[in-house]
Design an enzyme around this catalytic site. Structure first.
Site, PDB file in Angstrom:
ATOM      1  N   ASN A 280      -9.224   7.692   4.951  1.00 13.60           N
ATOM      2  CA  ASN A 280      -8.098   7.251   4.120  1.00 13.60           C
ATOM      3  C   ASN A 280      -6.781   7.440   4.858  1.00 13.60           C
ATOM      4  O   ASN A 280      -6.603   8.404   5.600  1.00 13.60           O
ATOM      5  CB  ASN A 280      -8.071   8.017   2.802  1.00 13.60           C
ATOM      6  CG  ASN A 280      -9.335   7.777   2.005  1.00 13.60           C
ATOM      7  OD1 ASN A 280     -10.072   6.837   2.305  1.00 13.60           O
ATOM      8  ND2 ASN A 280      -9.593   8.602   1.018  1.00 13.60           N
TER       9      ASN A 280
ATOM     10  N   THR B 281     -17.574   6.698   0.372  1.00 15.01           N
ATOM     11  CA  THR B 281     -17.452   5.737   1.478  1.00 15.01           C
ATOM     12  C   THR B 281     -18.699   4.850   1.501  1.00 15.01           C
ATOM     13  O   THR B 281     -19.821   5.354   1.353  1.00 15.01           O
ATOM     14  CB  THR B 281     -17.209   6.449   2.838  1.00 15.01           C
ATOM     15  OG1 THR B 281     -17.234   5.479   3.879  1.00 15.01           O
ATOM     16  CG2 THR B 281     -18.213   7.554   3.113  1.00 15.01           C
ATOM     17  N   SER B 282     -18.481   3.544   1.659  1.00 16.47           N
ATOM     18  CA  SER B 282     -19.577   2.596   1.462  1.00 16.47           C
ATOM     19  C   SER B 282     -20.590   2.597   2.606  1.00 16.47           C
ATOM     20  O   SER B 282     -21.640   1.977   2.499  1.00 16.47           O
ATOM     21  CB  SER B 282     -19.011   1.187   1.269  1.00 16.47           C
ATOM     22  OG  SER B 282     -18.155   0.868   2.338  1.00 16.47           O
TER      23      SER B 282
ATOM     24  N   GLU C 206     -22.109   4.896  -6.324  1.00 13.81           N
ATOM     25  CA  GLU C 206     -23.098   3.897  -5.895  1.00 13.81           C
ATOM     26  C   GLU C 206     -23.755   4.382  -4.611  1.00 13.81           C
ATOM     27  O   GLU C 206     -23.121   5.107  -3.835  1.00 13.81           O
ATOM     28  CB  GLU C 206     -22.422   2.568  -5.544  1.00 13.81           C
ATOM     29  CG  GLU C 206     -21.702   1.897  -6.659  1.00 13.81           C
ATOM     30  CD  GLU C 206     -20.813   0.778  -6.099  1.00 13.81           C
ATOM     31  OE1 GLU C 206     -21.264  -0.371  -6.112  1.00 13.81           O
ATOM     32  OE2 GLU C 206     -19.698   1.070  -5.632  1.00 13.81           O
TER      33      GLU C 206
ATOM     34  N   ARG D  28       0.826  -1.209   0.000  1.00 14.99           N
ATOM     35  CA  ARG D  28       0.000   0.000   0.000  1.00 14.99           C
ATOM     36  C   ARG D  28       0.861   1.259   0.000  1.00 14.99           C
ATOM     37  O   ARG D  28       0.502   2.262  -0.621  1.00 14.99           O
ATOM     38  CB  ARG D  28      -0.941  -0.020   1.207  1.00 14.99           C
ATOM     39  CG  ARG D  28      -2.011  -1.106   1.041  1.00 14.99           C
ATOM     40  CD  ARG D  28      -3.050  -1.054   2.124  1.00 14.99           C
ATOM     41  NE  ARG D  28      -3.803   0.197   2.104  1.00 14.99           N
ATOM     42  CZ  ARG D  28      -4.700   0.527   3.024  1.00 14.99           C
ATOM     43  NH1 ARG D  28      -4.961  -0.306   4.015  1.00 14.99           N
ATOM     44  NH2 ARG D  28      -5.349   1.672   2.958  1.00 14.99           N
TER      45      ARG D  28
ATOM     46  N   HIS E 278      -8.376   6.977  10.701  1.00 17.10           N
ATOM     47  CA  HIS E 278      -7.851   5.603  10.634  1.00 17.10           C
ATOM     48  C   HIS E 278      -6.330   5.560  10.532  1.00 17.10           C
ATOM     49  O   HIS E 278      -5.765   4.544  10.149  1.00 17.10           O
ATOM     50  CB  HIS E 278      -8.479   4.855   9.448  1.00 17.10           C
ATOM     51  CG  HIS E 278      -9.928   4.532   9.663  1.00 17.10           C
ATOM     52  ND1 HIS E 278     -10.750   4.050   8.667  1.00 17.10           N
ATOM     53  CD2 HIS E 278     -10.704   4.615  10.773  1.00 17.10           C
ATOM     54  CE1 HIS E 278     -11.972   3.868   9.155  1.00 17.10           C
ATOM     55  NE2 HIS E 278     -11.973   4.204  10.422  1.00 17.10           N
TER      56      HIS E 278
HETATM   57  N1  APR Z   1     -15.691   8.548  -6.466  1.00 12.42           N
HETATM   58  C1  APR Z   1     -16.412   8.422  -5.319  1.00 12.42           C
HETATM   59  N2  APR Z   1     -16.672   7.233  -4.748  1.00 12.42           N
HETATM   60  C2  APR Z   1     -16.194   6.133  -5.334  1.00 12.42           C
HETATM   61  C3  APR Z   1     -15.431   6.181  -6.524  1.00 12.42           C
HETATM   62  C4  APR Z   1     -15.191   7.464  -7.090  1.00 12.42           C
HETATM   63  N3  APR Z   1     -14.493   7.629  -8.219  1.00 12.42           N
HETATM   64  N4  APR Z   1     -15.102   4.913  -6.870  1.00 12.42           N
HETATM   65  C5  APR Z   1     -15.635   4.111  -5.932  1.00 12.42           C
HETATM   66  N5  APR Z   1     -16.299   4.836  -5.020  1.00 12.42           N
HETATM   67  C6  APR Z   1     -17.046   4.412  -3.828  1.00 12.42           C
HETATM   68  C7  APR Z   1     -17.627   3.011  -3.916  1.00 12.42           C
HETATM   69  O1  APR Z   1     -18.886   3.065  -4.537  1.00 12.42           O
HETATM   70  C8  APR Z   1     -17.734   2.645  -2.431  1.00 12.42           C
HETATM   71  O2  APR Z   1     -19.009   2.988  -1.937  1.00 12.42           O
HETATM   72  O3  APR Z   1     -16.178   4.397  -2.748  1.00 12.42           O
HETATM   73  C9  APR Z   1     -16.704   3.524  -1.761  1.00 12.42           C
HETATM   74  C10 APR Z   1     -15.543   2.782  -1.183  1.00 12.42           C
HETATM   75  O4  APR Z   1     -15.980   1.997  -0.126  1.00 12.42           O
HETATM   76  P1  APR Z   1     -14.965   1.225   0.786  1.00 12.42           P
HETATM   77  O5  APR Z   1     -13.976   0.532  -0.047  1.00 12.42           O
HETATM   78  O6  APR Z   1     -15.768   0.415   1.746  1.00 12.42           O
HETATM   79  O7  APR Z   1     -14.165   2.398   1.514  1.00 12.42           O
HETATM   80  P2  APR Z   1     -14.458   3.112   2.885  1.00 12.42           P
HETATM   81  O8  APR Z   1     -15.915   3.310   3.093  1.00 12.42           O
HETATM   82  O9  APR Z   1     -13.569   4.286   2.932  1.00 12.42           O
HETATM   83  O10 APR Z   1     -13.954   2.019   3.910  1.00 12.42           O
HETATM   84  C11 APR Z   1     -13.941   2.344   5.268  1.00 12.42           C
HETATM   85  O11 APR Z   1     -12.904   0.277   5.784  1.00 12.42           O
HETATM   86  O12 APR Z   1     -11.386  -1.420   5.467  1.00 12.42           O
HETATM   87  C12 APR Z   1     -11.643  -0.274   6.121  1.00 12.42           C
HETATM   88  O13 APR Z   1     -10.062   1.087   7.153  1.00 12.42           O
HETATM   89  C13 APR Z   1     -10.616   0.810   5.895  1.00 12.42           C
HETATM   90  O14 APR Z   1     -10.920   3.191   5.918  1.00 12.42           O
HETATM   91  C14 APR Z   1     -11.419   1.982   5.402  1.00 12.42           C
HETATM   92  C15 APR Z   1     -12.800   1.655   5.943  1.00 12.42           C
END
Ligand code: APR
Length: 238
Positions: free
Chosen positions: A95, A181-182, A207, A62, A112
């Site tokens: 992030n 963020t999901s 999404e 990473r 985080h």
């Molecule tokens: N612009 C905006 N959003 C996007 C894009 C983009 N170009 N591409 C993808 N996404 C969205 C996806 O649709 C998804 O909903 O980003 C989101 C990413 O989700 P995760 O991978 O779950 O990331 P996050 O919510 O930041 O995860 C939270 O989980 O594993 C842990 O510590 C890690 O900080 C992380 C935490």
């Protein structure tokens, strides 16, 4: 376009999606990667106790990916917003990369942790800047106290950083925006519910997030495409 009044305070929560257009894979969702690793197997205190080499292999990879990445137009739009709003913007990111800082944001809160910092897993030596990579069969780094040097990351089962400041800012905000963020990882997934009875709540991403029902607005699209226009701050007075 987002209208911000002189009395508004804006809380922005960013997730992996904001760095996706910079080439850093997300964990979940469209293009969710890091797929050779199950994240819980490499990002937990249990994983660290069981196999610190595997953990460092993951974070070394990473560090290489993030080290080569450049901020995209979403990071830049948020940095510009900070220039306008100063301390009326609270930028909280899940992030661990430094792309917000690279784009000029000065007040980023990394709940985080930070990928380019390490700390001892035993003593209270403060976290320090560290861009090294530790791939097997390299020796894993040790602290002077004999403890192991670990990534300065909040792993699953650990307490996120800066919670007190974050909840104070949530209590004060009038506009809450989550980007990329999901909406499944706590406590960040519940920030919107914490403010939704009094703040305008906006989601930006391609999404719908799992916690969509708590938002008043959802702008579907990539952060790098939506934010520059959405935050192209009209003629608001600040
Ligand atoms: N612009 C905006 N959003 C996007 C894009 C983009 N170009 N591409 C993808 N996404 C969205 C996806 O649709 C998804 O909903 O980003 C989101 C990413 O989700 P995760 O991978 O779950 O990331 P996050 O919510 O930041 O995860 C939270 O989980 O594993 C842990 O510590 C890690 O900080 C992380 C935490």
């Amino acid at each position: 376009m987002l209208a911000i009044s002189p009395t508004d305070r804006v809380f922005v929560l960013t997730g992996a999606g904001v760095s996706a257009e910079s080439g850093i894979p997300t964990f979940r969702g469209v293009g969710g990667l890091w797929r050779n690793y199950r994240i819980e197997e490499v990002a937990s205190p249990h994983a660290w106790r069981r196999d610190p080499r595997l953990v460092w292999e993951f974070y070394s990879m990473r560090r290489r990916v993030a080290g080569a990445a450049k901020p995209n137009s979403a990071h830049l739009a948020l940095a510009k917003l900070e220039q306008k709003l100063q301390d009326r913007l609270f930028l909280c990111t899940q992030n661990v990369d430094d792309l917000h800082e690279q784009s000029g944001s000065m007040r980023v809160v990394h709940m985080h942790g930070e990928l380019f910092k390490s700390r001892c897993d035993r003593c209270s030596r403060p976290p320090f800047h560290d861009t090294n990579t530790y791939d097997p069969p390299a020796e894993l780094p040790r602290c002077e106290c004999g403890g192991r040097i670990r990534p300065h990351i909040c792993w699953f089962g650990e307490v996120p950083f800066e919670s007190e400041r974050i909840f104070r800012a949530l209590d004060e905000c009038t506009i809450f925006m989550a980007v990329g963020t999901s909406g499944v990882v706590e406590p960040a997934a519940s920030f919107v519910a914490h403010v939704s009875d009094r703040a305008r709540t906006i989601y930006v991403g391609p999404e719908e997030p799992a916690n969509l029902s708590a938002f008043t607005e959802c702008h579907l699209g990539k952060a790098g495409e939506v934010l520059p226009e959405f935050l192209a701050l009209q003629t608001w007075k600040i």
